[in-house]
Design a protein around this motif. Structure first.
Motif, mmCIF file in Angstrom:
data_model
loop_
_atom_site.group_PDB
_atom_site.id
_atom_site.type_symbol
_atom_site.label_atom_id
_atom_site.label_comp_id
_atom_site.label_asym_id
_atom_site.label_seq_id
_atom_site.Cartn_x
_atom_site.Cartn_y
_atom_site.Cartn_z
ATOM 1 N N PHE A 152 25.757 -28.910 36.569
ATOM 2 C CA PHE A 152 24.813 -27.739 37.014
ATOM 3 C C PHE A 152 24.215 -28.004 38.262
ATOM 4 N N PHE A 153 23.483 -29.215 38.000
ATOM 5 C CA PHE A 153 22.623 -29.797 39.190
ATOM 6 C C PHE A 153 23.445 -30.127 40.411
ATOM 7 N N GLU A 154 24.391 -30.684 40.141
ATOM 8 C CA GLU A 154 25.247 -30.982 41.588
ATOM 9 C C GLU A 154 25.795 -29.846 42.181
ATOM 10 N N ARG A 155 26.093 -28.807 41.345
ATOM 11 C CA ARG A 155 26.660 -27.708 42.106
ATOM 12 C C ARG A 155 25.295 -27.101 42.807
ATOM 13 N N ILE A 156 24.585 -27.033 42.380
ATOM 14 C CA ILE A 156 23.117 -26.567 43.244
ATOM 15 C C ILE A 156 22.768 -27.555 44.367
ATOM 16 N N ARG A 157 22.938 -28.751 44.053
ATOM 17 C CA ARG A 157 22.653 -29.722 45.318
ATOM 18 C C ARG A 157 23.893 -29.552 46.378
ATOM 19 N N ASP A 158 25.027 -29.279 46.010
ATOM 20 C CA ASP A 158 26.116 -28.979 47.126
ATOM 21 C C ASP A 158 25.786 -27.678 47.735
ATOM 22 N N GLU A 159 25.400 -26.664 47.074
ATOM 23 C CA GLU A 159 24.952 -25.433 47.880
ATOM 24 C C GLU A 159 23.877 -25.774 48.834
ATOM 25 N N ILE A 160 22.760 -26.433 48.598
ATOM 26 C CA ILE A 160 21.889 -26.986 49.405
ATOM 27 C C ILE A 160 22.117 -27.748 50.594
ATOM 28 N N ARG A 219 16.742 -20.815 45.753
ATOM 29 C CA ARG A 219 17.143 -19.601 44.852
ATOM 30 C C ARG A 219 18.669 -19.133 44.952
ATOM 31 N N PRO A 220 19.166 -19.001 46.211
ATOM 32 C CA PRO A 220 20.617 -18.431 46.508
ATOM 33 C C PRO A 220 21.545 -19.671 45.913
ATOM 34 N N ALA A 221 21.159 -20.873 46.092
ATOM 35 C CA ALA A 221 21.989 -22.153 45.704
ATOM 36 C C ALA A 221 22.115 -22.014 44.309
ATOM 37 N N PHE A 254 21.565 -20.486 27.602
ATOM 38 C CA PHE A 254 20.232 -19.617 27.044
ATOM 39 C C PHE A 254 19.074 -20.395 27.423
ATOM 40 N N PHE A 255 19.101 -21.660 27.913
ATOM 41 C CA PHE A 255 17.869 -22.380 28.074
ATOM 42 C C PHE A 255 17.903 -23.113 29.451
ATOM 43 N N THR A 256 18.889 -23.824 29.734
ATOM 44 C CA THR A 256 18.711 -24.763 30.989
ATOM 45 C C THR A 256 19.014 -23.671 32.092
ATOM 46 N N LYS A 257 19.819 -22.695 32.252
ATOM 47 C CA LYS A 257 20.041 -21.645 33.213
ATOM 48 C C LYS A 257 18.931 -20.947 33.500
ATOM 49 N N PRO A 258 18.237 -20.450 32.640
ATOM 50 C CA PRO A 258 17.259 -19.605 32.717
ATOM 51 C C PRO A 258 15.979 -20.203 33.087
ATOM 52 N N LEU A 259 15.730 -21.513 32.698
ATOM 53 C CA LEU A 259 14.648 -22.164 33.053
ATOM 54 C C LEU A 259 14.882 -22.681 34.517
ATOM 55 N N MET A 260 16.047 -22.899 35.176
ATOM 56 C CA MET A 260 16.205 -23.394 36.239
ATOM 57 C C MET A 260 16.141 -22.135 37.362
ATOM 58 N N THR A 261 16.256 -20.866 36.940
ATOM 59 C CA THR A 261 16.102 -19.694 37.612
ATOM 60 C C THR A 261 14.671 -19.735 37.915
ATOM 61 N N ILE A 262 13.692 -19.827 36.699
ATOM 62 C CA ILE A 262 12.263 -19.487 36.810
ATOM 63 C C ILE A 262 11.629 -20.813 37.752
ATOM 64 N N LEU A 263 11.869 -21.819 37.464
ATOM 65 C CA LEU A 263 11.745 -23.002 38.492
ATOM 66 C C LEU A 263 12.004 -23.085 39.943
ATOM 67 N N ALA A 264 13.122 -22.286 40.201
ATOM 68 C CA ALA A 264 13.695 -22.224 41.360
ATOM 69 C C ALA A 264 12.374 -21.304 42.371
ATOM 70 N N ARG A 265 11.777 -20.432 41.685
ATOM 71 C CA ARG A 265 10.683 -19.647 42.168
ATOM 72 C C ARG A 265 9.453 -20.431 42.651
ATOM 73 N N LYS A 313 7.032 -23.297 44.009
ATOM 74 C CA LYS A 313 6.932 -23.720 45.392
ATOM 75 C C LYS A 313 7.509 -25.431 45.534
ATOM 76 N N PHE A 314 7.010 -26.017 44.378
ATOM 77 C CA PHE A 314 7.343 -27.480 44.297
ATOM 78 C C PHE A 314 8.991 -27.764 44.459
ATOM 79 N N PHE A 315 9.704 -26.807 43.773
ATOM 80 C CA PHE A 315 11.201 -26.734 43.786
ATOM 81 C C PHE A 315 11.755 -26.414 45.023
ATOM 82 N N ALA A 316 11.198 -24.889 45.390
ATOM 83 C CA ALA A 316 11.678 -24.082 46.375
ATOM 84 C C ALA A 316 11.737 -24.644 47.807
ATOM 85 N N GLU A 317 10.856 -25.531 47.905
ATOM 86 C CA GLU A 317 10.346 -26.008 49.386
ATOM 87 C C GLU A 317 10.913 -27.495 49.600
#
Length: 589
Positions: free
Chosen positions: A468-476, A483-485, A539-550, A552-556
């Motif tokens: 999951f993390f590598e897919r996000i980093r690929d999008e970035i 958030r779109p990533a 039910f835990f990792t994906k929702p938590l990642m969605t919340i933390l993507a909002r 500033k620490f992660f979004a920027e």
């Protein structure tokens, strides 16, 4: 642009509700664990200590296809009775594969005695009842039933109205001349017991108790009387020792349970019919009469003669001497009375049977002639100290593996490692709670291979986070913000995670089906943790990642977030520059 925005919102959903749902489930499971009182997983033989015996079934010579589920399940029932007779608690007897039976006996049991009990073929005998009474109660005193009577004997195992009748009505005439030799042996024991003042089920045989046997009683009868007087069938250890080591040709004492749940004690005569004399037995429902469920027995030609002889003798006596006891492994499982000689080669036991009672009795009768023998394939004895050392070593190995995974996650993913560690913690809590609940629910025991399966599952679970993390980093890397990533990377990661977990679960399922013994513990734990990995990621990792993507620490893309575009090699977009040309001198032109 409104429609795409709605689509993105629908994809993200409401992660807060999903997180609340899984947290409520964890709290509910944990509360159920504490409410049940089982706050730790049930340990297997190799961790808690004890004896594990693997028995392999073999056909008797001349018998084919005897190894079948019906015979194996009947053998399990018999072995369960034997193990319970040793006073063992939480023992396990179960089939493994098509021809193996695994007997797990926890610590505190004599392993040699256990091996003798479960490894020998069951012994089924038909013995005449000489006297009986409720253990610790008053002697039974029932009137003698007539040929058509269905009066209570007061001591039947399955019902108060059990009786044996001839299945072949054309050959059910009473026998008035039993064989002399058999009668002499039986009457000699009966007369000796009558001469000795022993409580008896018959009014003519009962008399006041005596402190010592009569002088005319031979030593063997006096010893039998003393054993009967001292026998307390309400104690499990006493029931296990009753009649231990007695030969089929000798009288014995035994225990059995009547329909009221009370324990009866018996003095039984020599065995007149053996279990091998029973050709087959079955439970049937009487649709024509009012007998209800009944048990039918068909005897071999040799067994039919023996049964006709003993029933002919018993029919001439008063209760309880007109009863015969069906004794399996030293315990009376039924004691119906007879009112006539049964000479047809087949008989039936009728009374107020319930379906399960009739089927159980029929299985026990069939097991007496069961064409199976069992040989020990393996016997493993584990001491509690060795089991504790194995558990400690397994936990240390698991802690080392978990520490290495966490170090790798922190060093490589930095801030994202917090999500992975939280997910691992949730997975560990759910695994522990579910294993604790499965112990009393389905008898699941955590053995050493199961601990190995849980350790392997750490890598499987961590692998899902990495995908999951590598897919996000690929999008970035492709220039998208966080958030779109997250939302674009999730569908791709989800497919990969499901395929990977399906392969792991399929391997665990195949391993569970084709293996026997403790390897199944590894397969079960691996399959369980694989399913929990899917639950935790969705039910835990994906929702938590969605919340933390909002946040500033992660979004920027903070340098310690694990999502820093510079560290990921994202190149800034190229900008076009205008070339400044030298001024033209118009005067010269």
């Amino acid at each position: 642009m409104a429609a795409p925005k709605k689509g993105r919102q629908g994809t993200q959903g409401r992660p807060g509700r999903t997180l609340a749902l899984i947290l409520i489930a964890i709290v509910a499971l944990t509360g159920g664990m504490f409410a049940s009182g089982h706050t730790t997983p049930r340990l297997g033989i190799d961790l808690a200590g004890g004896t594990s015996i693997t028995l392999q079934a073999k056909n008797e010579p001349g018998q084919k296809n005897a190894i079948n589920p019906t015979n194996m399940n009947t053998a399990v029932d018999i072995m369960n009775r034997r193990v319970n007779g040793l006073g063992v608690t939480e023992a396990e007897v179960q089939t493994q594969g098509d021809s193996n039976i695994i007997v797990n006996i926890p610590k505190g049991t004599n392993s040699e005695q256990a091996r003798e009990q479960v490894g020998t073929t069951a012994k089924l005998y038909f013995r005449p009842v000489l006297t009986t009474e409720v253990s610790g109660g008053d002697p039974t005193a029932s009137p003698s039933p007539s040929a058509s009577s269905s009066a209570s004997t007061g001591s039947d195992k399955d019902t108060d109205e059990d009786k044996a009748t001839d299945k072949a009505t054309s050959s059910s005439s009473p026998s008035t001349s039993p064989s002399a030799s058999s009668s002499t042996q039986g009457r000699a024991v009966t007369d000796a017991l009558k001469a000795d003042p022993t409580p008896s089920g018959s009014g003519s045989a009962a008399s006041s108790p005596s402190a010592s046997p009569s002088a005319s009683v031979d030593p063997a009868t006096a010893k039998l009387q003393a054993e009967y007087t001292a026998l307390d069938c309400t104690k499990k250890t006493a029931r296990a020792k009753a009649g231990d080591g007695v030969k089929a040709a000798d009288p014995t004492v035994a225990c059995g349970q009547n329909s009221q749940g009370q324990w009866q004690k018996y003095i039984l005569g020599p065995a007149e019919v053996e279990g091998t004399d029973v050709d087959k037995a079955s439970a049937l429902f009487d649709t024509q009469g009012a007998a209800g469920w009944k048990v039918t027995m068909d005897f071999t030609s040799k067994g039919a003669k023996k049964f006709a002889s003993i029933t002919g003798k018993l029919a001439q006596n008063q209760s309880p001497q007109n009863q015969f006891a069906i004794v399996l492994d030293g315990e009376v499982v039924s004691d119906p009375f007879v009112s006539q000689a049964l000479t047809g080669g087949s008989a039936e036991i009728s009374g107020s049977f319930k379906q399960q009672e009739a089927e159980d009795l029929a299985n026990m009768l069939s097991y007496g002639a069961l064409p199976l023998t069992f040989t020990e394939a393996s016997v493993t004895t584990v001491t509690a100290a060795l089991g504790g050392e194995q558990l400690e070593a397994g936990l240390i190995a698991g802690a080392i593996g978990l520490a290495l995974v966490i170090i790798y996650l922190v060093a490589y993913y930095r801030g994202l490692s917090l999500i992975a560690i939280a997910s691992l913690l949730v997975s560990a809590v759910m695994t522990y709670v579910i294993m604790s609940l499965l112990g009393p629910a389905i008898g699941f025991a955590l053995n050493l291979p199961a601990v190995c399966g849980a350790i392997v599952a750490i890598g499987i679970t961590a692998d899902s986070f990495i995908v999951f993390f590598e897919r996000i980093r690929d999008e970035i890397r492709e220039g998208r913000t966080l958030r779109p990533a997250v939302e674009r990377g999730w569908p791709r990661a989800r497919r990969t995670i499901l395929v990977s977990d399906f392969v792991s679960f399929l391997a665990a399922a195949v391993l569970f089906v084709v293996t026997v013994g403790k390897v199944q513990g590894f397969a079960f734990t691996l399959g369980l943790t694989t399913l929990l990995d899917v639950v935790v990621v969705f039910f835990f990792t994906k929702p938590l990642m969605t919340i933390l993507a909002r946040k500033k620490f992660f979004a920027e893309g903070h340098s310690w977030s694990g999502l820093d575009p510079k560290r990921l090699g994202v190149q800034p977009p190229l900008r076009r520059t205008r070339r400044v040309s030298a001024p033209v001198d118009t005067k010269e032109a």
